[in-house]
Scaffold this motif. Structure first.
Motif, PDB file in Angstrom:
ATOM      1  N   GLY A   1      28.125  28.212  35.711  1.00  0.00           N
ATOM      2  CA  GLY A   1      28.273  27.182  36.248  1.00  0.00           C
ATOM      3  C   GLY A   1      27.156  26.746  36.517  1.00  0.00           C
ATOM      4  N   ASP A   2      25.883  26.179  37.586  1.00  0.00           N
ATOM      5  CA  ASP A   2      24.976  25.396  37.651  1.00  0.00           C
ATOM      6  C   ASP A   2      23.603  26.886  38.207  1.00  0.00           C
ATOM      7  OD1 ASP A   2      26.009  23.107  36.831  1.00  0.00           O
ATOM      8  OD2 ASP A   2      26.356  22.815  38.861  1.00  0.00           O
ATOM      9  N   GLN A   3      24.253  28.194  38.277  1.00  0.00           N
ATOM     10  CA  GLN A   3      23.365  29.311  38.570  1.00  0.00           C
ATOM     11  C   GLN A   3      22.922  29.449  37.694  1.00  0.00           C
ATOM     12  OE1 GLN A   3      22.468  29.936  41.748  1.00  0.00           O
ATOM     13  NE2 GLN A   3      20.436  30.859  40.836  1.00  0.00           N
ATOM     14  N   PRO A   4      21.208  29.786  37.384  1.00  0.00           N
ATOM     15  CA  PRO A   4      20.658  30.026  36.503  1.00  0.00           C
ATOM     16  C   PRO A   4      20.958  31.927  36.383  1.00  0.00           C
ATOM     17  CG  PRO A   4      19.000  29.211  37.108  1.00  0.00           C
ATOM     18  CD  PRO A   4      20.603  28.176  38.579  1.00  0.00           C
ATOM     19  N   PHE A   5      20.874  32.477  35.670  1.00  0.00           N
ATOM     20  CA  PHE A   5      19.895  34.680  35.955  1.00  0.00           C
ATOM     21  C   PHE A   5      19.800  34.326  34.453  1.00  0.00           C
ATOM     22  CE2 PHE A   5      24.453  33.614  38.355  1.00  0.00           C
ATOM     23  CZ  PHE A   5      24.225  34.917  39.039  1.00  0.00           C
ATOM     24  N   ALA A   6      18.787  35.553  34.839  1.00  0.00           N
ATOM     25  CA  ALA A   6      17.665  35.700  33.662  1.00  0.00           C
ATOM     26  C   ALA A   6      18.134  37.764  32.979  1.00  0.00           C
ATOM     27  CB  ALA A   6      16.212  36.014  33.933  1.00  0.00           C
TER      28      ALA A   6
ATOM     29  N   LEU B   1      31.086  40.566  36.345  1.00  0.00           N
ATOM     30  CA  LEU B   1      30.478  42.125  36.941  1.00  0.00           C
ATOM     31  C   LEU B   1      29.714  41.551  37.723  1.00  0.00           C
ATOM     32  CD1 LEU B   1      28.054  43.000  33.240  1.00  0.00           C
ATOM     33  CD2 LEU B   1      30.056  44.309  34.302  1.00  0.00           C
ATOM     34  N   LEU B   2      29.434  40.339  38.017  1.00  0.00           N
ATOM     35  CA  LEU B   2      28.317  40.407  39.779  1.00  0.00           C
ATOM     36  C   LEU B   2      29.346  39.527  40.427  1.00  0.00           C
ATOM     37  CD1 LEU B   2      25.775  37.430  37.884  1.00  0.00           C
ATOM     38  CD2 LEU B   2      25.731  39.815  38.783  1.00  0.00           C
ATOM     39  N   GLY B   3      31.043  39.671  40.383  1.00  0.00           N
ATOM     40  CA  GLY B   3      31.851  39.958  41.648  1.00  0.00           C
ATOM     41  C   GLY B   3      32.274  38.286  41.723  1.00  0.00           C
ATOM     42  N   TRP B   4      32.230  36.796  40.194  1.00  0.00           N
ATOM     43  CA  TRP B   4      31.836  35.361  41.046  1.00  0.00           C
ATOM     44  C   TRP B   4      32.601  35.200  40.054  1.00  0.00           C
ATOM     45  CZ3 TRP B   4      27.760  32.186  40.176  1.00  0.00           C
ATOM     46  CH2 TRP B   4      26.078  32.696  41.774  1.00  0.00           C
ATOM     47  N   PRO B   5      33.519  34.203  41.505  1.00  0.00           N
ATOM     48  CA  PRO B   5      35.097  33.415  40.830  1.00  0.00           C
ATOM     49  C   PRO B   5      34.470  33.165  39.301  1.00  0.00           C
ATOM     50  CG  PRO B   5      34.413  32.076  42.126  1.00  0.00           C
ATOM     51  CD  PRO B   5      33.442  33.602  42.288  1.00  0.00           C
TER      52      PRO B   5
ATOM     53  N   PHE C   1      23.863  27.685  28.346  1.00  0.00           N
ATOM     54  CA  PHE C   1      21.807  28.339  28.569  1.00  0.00           C
ATOM     55  C   PHE C   1      20.797  27.109  28.983  1.00  0.00           C
ATOM     56  CE2 PHE C   1      24.511  30.612  25.108  1.00  0.00           C
ATOM     57  CZ  PHE C   1      24.086  32.053  25.063  1.00  0.00           C
ATOM     58  N   ALA C   2      19.735  28.121  29.660  1.00  0.00           N
ATOM     59  CA  ALA C   2      18.593  27.621  30.408  1.00  0.00           C
ATOM     60  C   ALA C   2      17.797  27.623  29.285  1.00  0.00           C
ATOM     61  CB  ALA C   2      18.484  26.866  31.338  1.00  0.00           C
ATOM     62  N   GLY C   3      17.819  28.258  28.181  1.00  0.00           N
ATOM     63  CA  GLY C   3      16.267  28.743  27.795  1.00  0.00           C
ATOM     64  C   GLY C   3      15.581  29.563  27.279  1.00  0.00           C
ATOM     65  N   ARG C   4      14.930  30.122  26.979  1.00  0.00           N
ATOM     66  CA  ARG C   4      14.045  31.511  27.255  1.00  0.00           C
ATOM     67  C   ARG C   4      12.314  30.686  27.754  1.00  0.00           C
ATOM     68  NH1 ARG C   4       8.823  33.205  25.552  1.00  0.00           N
ATOM     69  NH2 ARG C   4       8.640  35.386  24.895  1.00  0.00           N
TER      70      ARG C   4
ATOM     71  N   GLN D   1      13.087  26.719  40.935  1.00  0.00           N
ATOM     72  CA  GLN D   1      13.850  27.294  41.194  1.00  0.00           C
ATOM     73  C   GLN D   1      14.236  28.913  41.223  1.00  0.00           C
ATOM     74  OE1 GLN D   1      17.318  26.040  38.812  1.00  0.00           O
ATOM     75  NE2 GLN D   1      18.976  27.074  40.280  1.00  0.00           N
ATOM     76  N   ILE D   2      15.188  29.676  42.317  1.00  0.00           N
ATOM     77  CA  ILE D   2      14.694  30.728  41.964  1.00  0.00           C
ATOM     78  C   ILE D   2      15.729  31.679  41.209  1.00  0.00           C
ATOM     79  CG2 ILE D   2      14.749  33.298  43.508  1.00  0.00           C
ATOM     80  CD1 ILE D   2      13.208  31.910  45.706  1.00  0.00           C
ATOM     81  N   VAL D   3      15.500  32.627  40.809  1.00  0.00           N
ATOM     82  CA  VAL D   3      16.091  33.422  39.674  1.00  0.00           C
ATOM     83  C   VAL D   3      15.500  34.461  39.700  1.00  0.00           C
ATOM     84  CG1 VAL D   3      17.189  33.011  37.088  1.00  0.00           C
ATOM     85  CG2 VAL D   3      15.877  31.279  37.996  1.00  0.00           C
ATOM     86  N   LEU D   4      17.424  35.426  39.646  1.00  0.00           N
ATOM     87  CA  LEU D   4      17.597  36.527  39.733  1.00  0.00           C
ATOM     88  C   LEU D   4      17.675  37.341  38.319  1.00  0.00           C
ATOM     89  CD1 LEU D   4      20.406  37.311  42.151  1.00  0.00           C
ATOM     90  CD2 LEU D   4      17.918  37.414  42.799  1.00  0.00           C
ATOM     91  N   ILE D   5      16.551  38.058  38.142  1.00  0.00           N
ATOM     92  CA  ILE D   5      16.211  39.402  36.747  1.00  0.00           C
ATOM     93  C   ILE D   5      17.729  40.395  37.262  1.00  0.00           C
ATOM     94  CG2 ILE D   5      14.631  40.216  35.611  1.00  0.00           C
ATOM     95  CD1 ILE D   5      12.546  38.809  36.613  1.00  0.00           C
TER      96      ILE D   5
END
Length: 626
Positions: A488-493, A534-538, A563-566, A592-596
């Motif tokens: 969605g709009d949530q980034p993950f690393a 894997l994350l349990g997200w809808p 993707f949001a890039g490198r 913005q805080i992102v989970l690795i």
């Protein structure tokens, strides 16, 4: 309470230098065993003990001075040709260096060291007097201790039991110290020089003179040696950044005053670009101050390999290479245990006995190689031996026998997967448990610790020729190259080291193989796992993109929305709250805080049980709380 009131700084300086000296002595002792007439080695070792003795004398560490003085005298006679080095004498010397290291541990805890073991001191004195004494390192069979007789008040008679274990007469009744009396005495030095604890550590006693009765907590080294040239570079860059900051402040004042002509904006663009370059250089310079030559870690291993080989009756030489390779300081201590396990495994399991090597037409002396080198943004460590190698079929059979895998799973394993079975908890090819191996925990520790460092380990082996373990680690743990993906709009690393390819997911090309969603990539059938599951997200819509990822155990496609890039993430650890599957957090340029994500941990419970919608049986209940 420290025994070194007012001298703590001096004590720490002494310990830092003495540890390096003793490690150098250990390595030269291993070399001396191969070349017993080398005068240079004899002189260097003599000077090492002499220097340690001098520092210990300044700190009034009398027992350490005594042990070093005896060993120093021994080497003085060796270098003058008055004695010859024998295997038994070398065992005594090795036992003495072990005693010195144990005394360093006591000094590190702020206490004056106790006397060395009686057997070590007796062996040193006998050698100096020209008498033949049993090697101090030799340990006779353990004696079964009888039940502790009860003393007054129902408390076991610890003194009588200690006498039964050590073979020494029990103390007279007037010398028996009860726990109540001990509590009123000094915790450092009770009467007649005997250290008293609430209860004697009888399990640590042995007929050979007894081991140290106190376990010392491992203290993590929190200091670092830095080349002054690197600090000068950091200082110079800091000054340049200060000048650029002043220039930006001046331009800010001009712009706020309404001066927005082309020249002012051009100057602003130049100042921002210069600041970006300087900050990048400063970051790299600071990272270099954390880098340490891995040789400081390597230097302890020749002694370990030598002692183990002698214990097993094997002739093994440990060859070091790439000692100048630099590794992040935070990784050096975390690498100690994995490398020790790999070296012990090579000496115990890998190389054959002298008779077996002769029968196979090999040189009697086996070689274990420990090598480090830098490849791009990774450090590669290699532990190789020229021993018997590993048989993939035997490893599979042993894993089935221990019920670590099923026969159906084993039938699908190729050679690489079969060799990786040695990393399973509880796996061992030894039929009997010994002091060295057989418990099935060593290689599991190796894999776990390497994964904690965001690294990977690979095995290559050929029966009859030997085995090679290749460890790949990031250059630093402070900065992690990541790929930013979106749900969605949530980034993950995702760690970039695991990413091999980005590809579109076309729904008409998805196939089901054995009830699992798969995609064929260049002839290879790969499972497709949805990150949202894997994350349990809808999951509102089918992911359109996939990330081909590879770990030590498997390759798979992770499906994501976009993707949001490198980015080069500066990792911030989550000490108080760490959800499963999260390695840390980072902050993007927009704040913005992102989970690795820790993909290896997320997939640890997945195994090979992936159902048709890309979910694993135990992963379905996984939910991350933010």
């Amino acid at each position: 309470m420290s025994d070194f009131g007012g001298m703590e700084d001096l004590l720490q300086d002494f310990l830092q230098e003495a540890h390096d000296l003793l490690s150098d002595v250990d390595n030269k002792l291993v070399d001396l065993e191969r070349e017993p007439d080398d005068k240079r080695l004899l002189n260097d070792i003599f000077r090492g003990f002499h220097t340690i003795k001098g520092g210990a004398g300044f700190l009034n560490a009398a027992e350490l001075v005594t042990l070093c003085h005896l060993t120093e005298n021994l080497f003085d006679r060796l270098r003058n040709g008055e004695m010859t080095l024998s295997p038994e004498l070398m065992d005594t010397i090795m036992a003495a260096t072990k005693g010195v290291r144990e005394m360093f541990g006591e000094l590190g805890q702020g206490a004056q060291p106790r006397a060395a073991e009686d057997q070590v001191l007796a062996a040193l004195r006998s050698a100096l007097e020209g008498e033949h004494a049993p090697a101090a390192a030799a340990t006779p069979p353990a004696v079964q201790a009888p039940p502790a007789p009860a003393a007054a008040g129902g408390e076991p008679d610890w003194q009588q039991l200690l006498g039964a274990v050590t073979g020494q007469p029990a103390a007279a009744a007037s010398e028996v110290i009860t726990a109540a009396e001990a509590a009123q005495m000094s915790p450092q030095y009770p009467p007649e020089g005997r250290r008293v604890t609430d209860k004697p550590a009888l399990a640590a006693a042995s007929p050979a003179g007894g081991r140290r009765t106190e376990e010392r907590a491992a203290v993590r080294e929190n200091t670092i040696r830095v080349d002054t040239a690197r600090l000068d570079q950091v200082l110079n860059l800091s000054g340049e950044i200060g000048l650029t900051k002043n220039r930006l402040t001046s331009l800010r004042v001009d712009i706020l005053a309404g001066k927005t002509d082309a020249d002012t904006l051009h100057a602003l663009d130049q100042a921002v670009s210069q600041l970006d370059l300087l900050v990048s250089d400063l970051q790299n310079s600071v990272m270099k101050t954390r880098m340490q030559p891995i040789g400081r870690l390597f230097q302890k291993y020749p002694r370990i390999a030598r002692d183990l080989a002698r214990q097993l009756g094997k002739d093994v030489e440990l060859v070091l290479a790439g000692e100048e390779t630099e590794v992040d300081k935070t990784m050096v201590e975390d690498l100690a245990d994995p490398l020790i396990h790999l070296i012990r495994n090579a000496v115990d399991h890998g190389v054959e006995s002298s008779l077996e090597r002769q029968a196979a037409g090999k040189p009697v002396k086996s070689v274990v190689r420990l090598e480090a080198r830098q490849e791009g943004d990774h450090i590669v460590l290699i532990v190789a031996d020229d021993g018997r190698g590993m048989n993939a079929e035997r490893i599979r059979a042993k894993a089935i026998e221990k019920r670590l895998i099923t026969e159906e799973e084993a039938s699908t394993f190729d050679e690489r997967q079969s060799l990786n079975l040695i990393f399973l908890p509880g796996f061992s090819t030894k039929t009997q448990v010994s002091d060295v191996s057989g418990r099935g925990v060593g290689m599991d520790v190796v894999k776990t610790n390497i994964q904690k460092l965001n690294g990977s380990i690979e095995i290559r082996s050929e029966p009859g020729k030997g085995s090679v373990f290749i460890i790949s680690l990031p250059l630093t743990l402070a900065i992690l190259p990541v790929l930013l993906v979106l749900l969605g709009d949530q980034p993950f690393a995702l760690p970039l080291s695991m990413v091999r390819e980005i590809l579109p997911i076309e729904r008409d090309k998805l196939q089901e193989v054995g009830g699992k969603r798969t995609l064929v990539v260049r002839g290879e059938i790969l499972p497709v796992i949805a990150l949202s599951r894997l994350l349990g997200w809808p999951q509102d819509q089918e992911p359109e993109f996939g990330v081909l990822m590879q770990t030590t155990e498997r390759s798979f496609i992770l499906s994501v929305d976009s993707f949001a890039g490198r980015d080069d993430a500066v990792i911030k650890s989550l000490d108080d709250f760490r959800p499963r599957g999260v390695a840390g957090v980072t902050t993007l340029s927009n704040g913005q805080i992102v989970l690795i994500l820790d993909m290896k941990e997320l997939l640890s419970d997945l195994g090979s049980h992936i159902d048709a919608d890309g979910r694993g049986g135990q992963i379905r209940s996984l939910e991350l709380s933010f």
